[in-house]
Each structure stands twice: as structure tokens, then as C-alpha cells.
Motif scaffolding. Structure first.
Motif, mmCIF file in Angstrom:
data_model
loop_
_atom_site.group_PDB
_atom_site.id
_atom_site.type_symbol
_atom_site.label_atom_id
_atom_site.label_comp_id
_atom_site.label_asym_id
_atom_site.label_seq_id
_atom_site.Cartn_x
_atom_site.Cartn_y
_atom_site.Cartn_z
ATOM 1 N N SER A 41 0.921 -1.159 0.292
ATOM 2 C CA SER A 41 -0.348 -0.208 0.135
ATOM 3 C C SER A 41 1.196 1.251 -0.085
ATOM 4 O O SER A 41 2.027 1.332 0.564
ATOM 5 C CB SER A 41 -0.837 -0.295 1.164
ATOM 6 O OG SER A 41 -0.663 0.262 1.961
ATOM 7 N N TYR A 68 0.459 -2.137 4.549
ATOM 8 C CA TYR A 68 -0.035 -3.294 4.163
ATOM 9 C C TYR A 68 0.389 -4.055 2.804
ATOM 10 O O TYR A 68 1.274 -2.996 1.941
ATOM 11 C CB TYR A 68 -2.058 -3.134 3.941
ATOM 12 C CG TYR A 68 -2.567 -2.614 5.289
ATOM 13 C CD1 TYR A 68 -2.873 -3.496 6.651
ATOM 14 C CD2 TYR A 68 -2.653 -1.083 4.918
ATOM 15 C CE1 TYR A 68 -3.928 -3.010 7.143
ATOM 16 C CE2 TYR A 68 -3.137 -0.512 6.862
ATOM 17 C CZ TYR A 68 -3.749 -1.609 8.032
ATOM 18 O OH TYR A 68 -4.311 -1.037 8.416
ATOM 19 N N VAL A 118 -5.677 -8.985 2.046
ATOM 20 C CA VAL A 118 -5.103 -7.460 2.863
ATOM 21 C C VAL A 118 -4.104 -8.058 3.700
ATOM 22 O O VAL A 118 -4.403 -9.177 4.552
ATOM 23 C CB VAL A 118 -6.121 -7.197 2.538
ATOM 24 C CG1 VAL A 118 -5.042 -5.655 3.341
ATOM 25 C CG2 VAL A 118 -6.569 -6.196 1.392
ATOM 26 N N TRP A 119 -2.613 -8.149 3.619
ATOM 27 C CA TRP A 119 -2.434 -8.303 4.273
ATOM 28 C C TRP A 119 -1.893 -6.881 5.221
ATOM 29 O O TRP A 119 -1.474 -6.379 5.462
ATOM 30 C CB TRP A 119 -1.217 -9.095 4.109
ATOM 31 C CG TRP A 119 -1.263 -11.156 3.854
ATOM 32 C CD1 TRP A 119 -1.358 -10.856 2.051
ATOM 33 C CD2 TRP A 119 -1.930 -11.863 4.074
ATOM 34 N NE1 TRP A 119 -1.901 -11.630 1.718
ATOM 35 C CE2 TRP A 119 -1.746 -12.865 3.175
ATOM 36 C CE3 TRP A 119 -0.942 -12.340 5.142
ATOM 37 C CZ2 TRP A 119 -1.453 -13.982 2.491
ATOM 38 C CZ3 TRP A 119 -1.112 -13.753 5.367
ATOM 39 C CH2 TRP A 119 -1.465 -14.462 3.967
ATOM 40 N N ASP A 120 -1.868 -7.469 6.940
ATOM 41 C CA ASP A 120 -0.960 -6.200 7.687
ATOM 42 C C ASP A 120 0.495 -6.695 8.294
ATOM 43 O O ASP A 120 0.617 -7.780 8.713
ATOM 44 C CB ASP A 120 -1.492 -6.106 8.894
ATOM 45 C CG ASP A 120 -1.496 -5.151 9.922
ATOM 46 O OD1 ASP A 120 0.295 -4.855 9.901
ATOM 47 O OD2 ASP A 120 -2.507 -4.274 10.486
#
Length: 357
Positions: A291, A296, A307-309
């Protein structure tokens, strides 16, 4: 209604007669402002579209994207042949990446399976006149005929868009290049193939530094390949790469020169009850994007977008089903090889939406 229907038929007929395999678009990329859109096709061409100024102002008021018209077209890559391996190298453009704009000119990287090229795109609306040693046709004068000196002047002329090759980065990969990513330092970029990731300096074309190498001593022990790689948008020492097993590995170049050992690994535990013959194929990550905030990661596999944190490695924070109806048709897709198609993904400018094909 009759006329509209007829025109549609004519358009379809035109496409069938004149659009060839070489015209199929293989990659697209907006520049940082969104005013330029570059597309690459299977014929090795790059077409740059520019957003119209009037449309841009109107679209901002209406909340729309505006109209894009052709700005420039050039041949980026030609078909080649690897004589050592007796392999044809396709001209198809795999990836395009814009460099951050530093002046009036624009720079972009384009790559096919083996060779990466740096291009300069600039505008010229003036031309010099009044040379001392050249005539109006550009021919060199006889020096003996020059009796006085004059100062050349710039005069307005029709706008011309010039595209010139500035660098050619070749011979850096044994396998096919699948991704390139420009670093936030504005001086380096990475390129990845199935088994290795290299880092290049934009001013050095004859050597690169290998920063990831997953090739085993015995190729029979190979269990996964690299599918995509990207630099962090703010931290020049961080990058991530994805694999055919559906895992993401975050690497920190401050830890070691060769990043075979990752700092973090992101993967989702597989449900044994849902495992099938196609599980490994459809879980392969075909694209990964940071992002704009750098917090992210966005990934795309065959049927989902995730979507990964960066602060949570155990699983994605969001999962979106894409083309879920294809799950019941995987057998047919496997038979005609469509199950091996690769898809890209991208964030919008505010990180509030994800765009996928």
C-alpha cells in the motif's frame, strides 16, 4: 437501434480482421500522478496514453477518471535468440515501471523475459536555428565560406514527443524476469525471476547484485519458485517477494547482503478439508503490492485477493473472493491451461480500494 447494432457488428469484424496476437496487452502501469498510462503488448511495443487537460479538470469536479489519448508509441523489445540454450526470447513486455519524476522528462523501465531497458520520454516544442557550421538542411558547411558568427536561437515548432533508450540491462537473469520494482532511493531497482532477485543501479548496466537466491544444489529438491517482488514505498532496505506456495517473505537488506533468510513470513494455514489436486496451483501468488502507506500488502492468487498487515503474519486481515464461480470449473481450466494465467492487482491512490482484473 438498427444503426447502433450494425456499427457494433462492424467494430467486431474490424477486431477479428486486424487485431493480432501481438496486439494483446500484457501489462499496464500508471505513473505517480496518474496523468500517464503505459501499456505493453505481446509484440514488444509500449503505448503511452495521456490524460487530457480539459477532461482532467472536468473529471475532478465529477469524481471521474477522465479521458486518455495516445501520447507516444515506440518499439521497446525485439524478438531475440539465446544461442547457448537454443531458445527463442519473446519480445512480449512483462512489466513496466515508472521512475519518480525529477524534471520535465519522464523515465520508465520495461522488460521482457531477459532484458530490462530504461527509456526517457520528453517533449520538444522548440528547435534551434542559426547554426554557424550547418546549413538549414543540417549539412556541414565549408569552413572557408563562414565569414561571420551568429548566435543560434530557439524558435517554436510543433510539439514532438521523443522517446530515447538510455540504458540496457542485459544478461542478469538465467530464468524469465517476472517483476521489476523501483526503490524509494530513486537510484536502484530490483528484478526477479523464478529463482533469483537481483538489485541494479540505474547508472550501471554491466553488473547487478544478487540479493535472493533460492536455487537448491539439486534441482530435484526445488519446491517453490519466486512469482513477484517489490520494494517498500518508503524504506529502501525492505522488500517483499511472493512464491508459488502462496507465501510472502519480507526481507531486510540491513541484516545481510544475501537475503535468503527472511525477516517475516506471511502465510495462511491451509484447511485440510478443502485440499484438492488444484490447491497448490490456485494458491500461487501471482502479484504482490505494498500500500502507499507501506503498512499493508495486497496479493492476488487465482481466485482471491488478500490484504495483509505487516504487523500480523498469521493470516490476511481481509480476503475477497474473485470469480468464485470458477471453483467448480477448475478441471476444465486445467485441461486448457487457463488455470495457469497470471493476474495483477493494484491499490488506488488513497489505499481505500483494490483494483484487480
Amino acid at each position: 437501434m438498427g444503426e447502433d447494432g450494425e456499427s457494433t457488428k462492424i467494430n467486431h469484424s474490424f477486431l477479428r480482421d486486424y487485431v493480432t496476437e501481438a496486439d494483446v496487452i500484457s501489462t499496464v502501469e500508471f505513473n505517480q500522478t496518474g496523468d500517464l498510462l503505459a501499456t505493453g503488448d505481446k509484440g514488444g511495443r509500449v503505448v503511452i496514453f495521456q490524460r487530457e487537460t480539459e477532461s482532467k479538470g472536468e473529471s475532478e469536479e465529477l469524481g471521474e477518471s477522465g479521458e486518455y489519448n495516445v501520447y507516444s508509441t515506440f518499439q521497446s523489445h525485439e524478438p531475440d535468440f539465446d544461442y547457448l540454450k537454443s531458445l527463442e526470447i519473446e519480445e512480449k513486455i512483462n512489466k513496466i515501471r515508472w521512475l519518480p519524476q525529477q524534471n520535465a522528462a519522464h523515465f520508465l523501465l520495461s522488460t521482457n523475459d531477459k532484458t530490462i531497458k530504461l527509456w526517457k520520454v520528453s517533449e520538444r516544442d522548440k528547435r534551434p536555428e542559426g547554426y554557424n557550421l550547418k546549413d538549414e538542411e543540417g549539412r556541414i558547411k565549408d569552413i572557408s565560406t563562414v565569414t561571420s558568427l551568429r548566435v543560434p536561437v530557439l524558435k517554436p515548432t510543433d510539439l514532438m514527443v521523443e522517446v530515447r533508450p538510455r540504458r540496457v540491462f542485459a544478461n542478469g537473469h538465467t530464468y524469465h524476469v517476472n517483476s521489476i520494482s523501483v526503490n524509494s532511493d530513486g537510484e536502484t531497482y530490483l528484478s526477479a525471476d523464478d529463482l533469483r532477485i537481483n538489485m541494479w543501479h540505474l547508472d550501471i548496466t554491466d553488473r547487478s547484485f544478487n540479493i535472493v537466491d533460492i536455487k537448491p544444489a539439486n534441482m530435484e529438491d526445488l519446491t517453490e519458485v519466486i512469482t513477484a517482488a517489490e520494494f517498500h514505498p518508503q524504506h529502501c532496505h525492505l522488500f517483499v517477494y511472493s512464491s508459488s506456495k502462496g507465501t510472502l517473505r519480507l526481507c531486510d537488506m540491513r541484516e545481510s547482503a544475501l537475503c535468503d533468510r527472511h525477516s517475516k513470513i506471511f502465510e495462511e494455514p491451509e484447511d485440510p478439508g478443502n485440499r484438492s489436486f488444484f490447491s497448490e496451483i490456485i494458491s500461487s501468488v501471482s502479484d504482490v503490492k505494498f500500500s502507499h502507506s507501506g503498512r499493508y500488502l495486497l496479493t492476488r492468487d487465482y481466485l482471491t485477493v488478500k490484504v495483509w498487515d505487516l504487523h500480523m503474519e498469521k493470516g490476511p486481515v481481509e480476503t475477497y473472493q474473485v470469480h468464485e464461480y470458477l471453483r467448480s470449473r477448475l478441471c476444465s481450466l486445467y485441461e486448457n491451461d487457463c488455470i495457469f494465467d497470471k493476474f495483477e492487482c493494484v491499490w488506488n491512490s488513497t489505499d481505500s480500494y483494490q483494483i484487480v482484473p
